[in-house]
Enzyme design. Sequence first.
Site, PDB file in Angstrom:
ATOM      1  N   SER A  44     -10.235   0.168   7.006  1.00  0.00           N
ATOM      2  CA  SER A  44      -9.578   0.296   5.704  1.00  0.00           C
ATOM      3  C   SER A  44      -8.923  -0.971   5.158  1.00  0.00           C
ATOM      4  O   SER A  44      -8.529  -0.996   3.997  1.00  0.00           O
ATOM      5  CB  SER A  44      -8.532   1.408   5.757  1.00  0.00           C
ATOM      6  OG  SER A  44      -9.168   2.658   5.709  1.00  0.00           O
ATOM      7  N   LYS A  74       0.872  -1.176   0.000  1.00  0.00           N
ATOM      8  CA  LYS A  74       0.000   0.000   0.000  1.00  0.00           C
ATOM      9  C   LYS A  74       0.909   1.226   0.000  1.00  0.00           C
ATOM     10  O   LYS A  74       1.934   1.241   0.699  1.00  0.00           O
ATOM     11  CB  LYS A  74      -0.887  -0.012   1.253  1.00  0.00           C
ATOM     12  CG  LYS A  74      -1.905   1.130   1.304  1.00  0.00           C
ATOM     13  CD  LYS A  74      -2.828   1.028   2.513  1.00  0.00           C
ATOM     14  CE  LYS A  74      -3.850   2.165   2.535  1.00  0.00           C
ATOM     15  NZ  LYS A  74      -4.778   2.079   3.689  1.00  0.00           N
ATOM     16  N   SER A 129      -9.748   2.467   2.847  1.00  0.00           N
ATOM     17  CA  SER A 129      -8.795   3.162   1.998  1.00  0.00           C
ATOM     18  C   SER A 129      -7.836   2.232   1.255  1.00  0.00           C
ATOM     19  O   SER A 129      -7.231   2.639   0.267  1.00  0.00           O
ATOM     20  CB  SER A 129      -7.977   4.128   2.847  1.00  0.00           C
ATOM     21  OG  SER A 129      -7.174   3.426   3.778  1.00  0.00           O
TER      22      SER A 129
END
Lengths: 477, 95, 483
Positions: free
Chosen positions: C174, C75, C150
Amino acid sequence: MEWETVIGLEVHAQLATKSKIFSGASTAYGAEPNTQACAVDLGLPGVLPVLNKEAVRMAVIFGMAIEAHIAPYSVFARKNYFYPDLPKGYQISQMDLPIVGIGHLDIEIEGVNKRIGVTRAHLEEDAGKSLHESFHGLTGIDLNRAGTPLLEIVSEPDIRSAKEAVAYMRKLHELVRYLGICDGNMQEGSFRCDANVSVRPKGQEAFGTRAEIKNINSFKFVEKAINHEVERQIELLENGGKVVQETRLYDSVKDETRSMRSKEEANDYRYFPDPDLLPVIIDEAFKAEIKAALPELPQAKKDRFKNAYGLDEENATILTSSRQLADYFEATLKASGSEAKLCANWITGDLSAALNKANLEITHSPVSYERLAGLLTRITDDTISGKIAKQVFEALWHSTASADEVIAEKGLKQITDTGAIEAIIDRIIADNTDQVEQYRSGKDKVFAFFVGQVMKEMQGKANPAEVNKMLKTKLQG
Amino acid sequence: MSLTADDVNKIAHLARLGIDSQDIKSYAKDLSGMLDLMTQMSELNTDNVEPMAHPMDQAQRLRTDVVTEQNNREKFQAIAPQVDTGLYLVPKVIE
Amino acid sequence: MHTKTLKELAQCLRSGEFSSLELTQAFLNRIKKHQDLNAYITVTEELALQNAKAADARIASGNATVLTGIPIAQKDIFCTLDVKTTCGSKMLDNFTAPYNATVVEKLNQAGAVMLGKLNMDEFAMGSSNETSFYGVVKNPWNINTVPGGSSGGSAAAVAARLTVCATGTDTGGSIRQPAALCGITGLKPTYGRISRYGMIAYASSLDQGGPMTRNAEDAAILLQTMAGFDEKDSTSVDQPVPDYSAGLNAPLKGLKIGLPKEFFGSGLNSDMAATLEIAINEYKKLGAEIKEISMPNLKLAIPAYYVIAPAECSANLSRFDGVRYGYRCDNPSDLADLYTRSRGEAFGKEVKRRILMGTYALSAGYYDAYYIKAQKIRRLISDDFKNALADVDVIMGPVTPTTAFGIGEKMDDPIEMYLSDIYTIAINLAGLPAMSIPAGFIDGMPVGLQIIGNYFAEDRLLNLAHQFQQVTNWHQHSPKGFE
């Protein structure tokens, strides 16, 4: 109208740790710009603070020294404001739960003791430095200082004059150096002070509106800045004006304070507990460990010097004014086996005068305690007289020789050999028959003449007591 | 509870956050909506509840006082917008 | 190759069925082929091939770990040395970190091969990946819907087989929410289990990294390397890391599952409720007991979260000021202009909204009413969980109120968007570990089941997830066009 001044001081003492409060970067002063600012100090994304144990220990030591409450549970908070020398946009500080609670410090003003309350002392990180010169209208930022541990020591508004403020600051300065937690170097900014100053009509209980004077970095300026600010406020009030609560900067060149508008803007600091750090827990074991290593405090040492060594107030005060000087005294005393008073007089007298003249601290004395002790030993065992000792000391200061070496080399050894003294006395009596007559006819004063003659002949090395005794016998015939 | 455009401007200033003037109203509306959501909290009595700042019930770990970081200025300043002779540059700071 | 799980790939690399170089190349090809999903912000092709070669050599030399040669994607919130780290923001579009996040360092040390950096909501603020400066990620199950957020890029990339595993971070859901919406397995560990060093902070007391994989077995392998004490993070826990793979097959007989009535009340749509009921029934069949529980303060999790997270973020994001790194506006007229314009031009709308909210909640006069109040409610919610977990071994519930919603559907209504995290947020407030595992489909779109455990019970959660995946095959489905 008669006015009363009310002052509270916030002193920032940089703690003498090797590394920063939340990072492993060096705190050494004077490095090239930004070479001691690591990722944590620069506030790079994702990096995290880890608390330096030594900074905590030093804060606790200070708390113990001012007999303050040591918080078993204290919390770091973020103080939010934007400034280019503050890389994260917040300063990690302590707000609601500081590490050191209420304590006190006693000062002496014209021989009278006064107790000044200490509200709190908390740990925080220092900011970097802004350099305004020569960047084509731009400001340069050096973050080497960012993250240096600070102990902010906040006093109660107990101080009533600029003189008291200076006495308090000096006492604090002496204490932090005594404790070894701050080098006290004011020129390098290791010990700085903000003063909250207000005035009120004498007798009024409520405080007047205060102004905060920022970053005063010498004892002289504290006094001047406060006096100036007090005058300004009184003049303002007497002319029907009002004091505005604001931050002012002391300009030592113009000897005036002026408003710092840039600092006024962001006064909503939005403190909240720093979620990157957990509560600091000081348990009894940690406290006991620190207490065991706590050095003797100035007042206790002074009392002990008076009681145990029989020193007078003046000598005890001077000798305990720094831990290093006190240590020097005790080391010399022990090594010399001389009387405490003799030892104290030599250190506060000849040695201090020489150090002052050369602008040296005791830690850099050319005469080590061992060598001074060697000198004192020879005074005590009558090898040399006090007068000759001054000569030996002079030689010690300029060389690395021991007192015994100097005495031997220069032949300064006191003559106690009665035969040698007797021979000289006999000769002097024979050479000065007129004076002998005068003495014998009752003119006692002439005795001093004979002593002088003998000592001159013996270059001061004769034992004065011995000379007196022999002269008396011989002159009486 | 609703926020005015003026409120938003004040907060934006505290946060040093530039917001286009035509967007102020929409932020005021969004933030007011969030504050409405939060009024639910006031319905609950929390008088004797200890605030919880952190999920970890643990003490701060203390680091030994040793210097572990070396000079890394070149690398750090390679990503800086404006530097000169080792200093970060910003528009003139007026004190 | 890309259809295999991490565990299977590790075996193939070991047996020499194919090399890491071949495997890495295959994934790089797929990434290129499916770049319209927009899952990656940066693809590190050259570096990946180089590391794959090194991994092959390491495997040959016999000192490989289970992750050596395994492709992984990070990420873009994790700092990577000499590789751009954007956090999904224009603010860091030009930012290359001079260090690795601890998680990245550990995975590199293990020999995992990074394929690139994954798309995400800007600074992890969002539930749909639509706040990213780099554009929305498309859900491979229906490209007109969002992947969640997210960690939207992470979930989409794993679901579309553009990597076999990925890292994610979870502040209010997330990891779990995008895992649920994309039909993969996601684990948010106990707060403090994985180091946050080098993981760009959104809300420091809530953020926690975790693995996003095809199944629980793979999650156990990845967590094994990611977890552990880090002296650079004061909030990381100095506790031994158990062998997460060892307990996967423990029997579930006698397991007590709590179902909070607040999760299954009238707010949950009937399709979702029905799907979850079937999933929970599987646990009954495996020998678990079901118990209804109550956690009365859960309903206040969203307001408390939207005070605490913005408050922390408002300070965390102050460092982005255009002075030392990141975006700086052109020709600032003075210092205030430098700050205001750099931040104003480089932060997106959702980030600004949260900074403003947090600044307001902390400002003079509002601190007690908002921030302290929220912290008290946080305590009550945490106590609710403590009480419940004294009675039952795990808590189960939905991850999301609905399956993936349409792109653009909630962008104009931030409150509506916030409510999509209603089932995940409370867990972060308490700091507990929780998982999302594939539990069925509604109209062809994946549904997640959430399993919440006690502090440091990651091994138990993985055990439960693995047992479920032994008797169901939801986790083996793949989206059409990405088989």
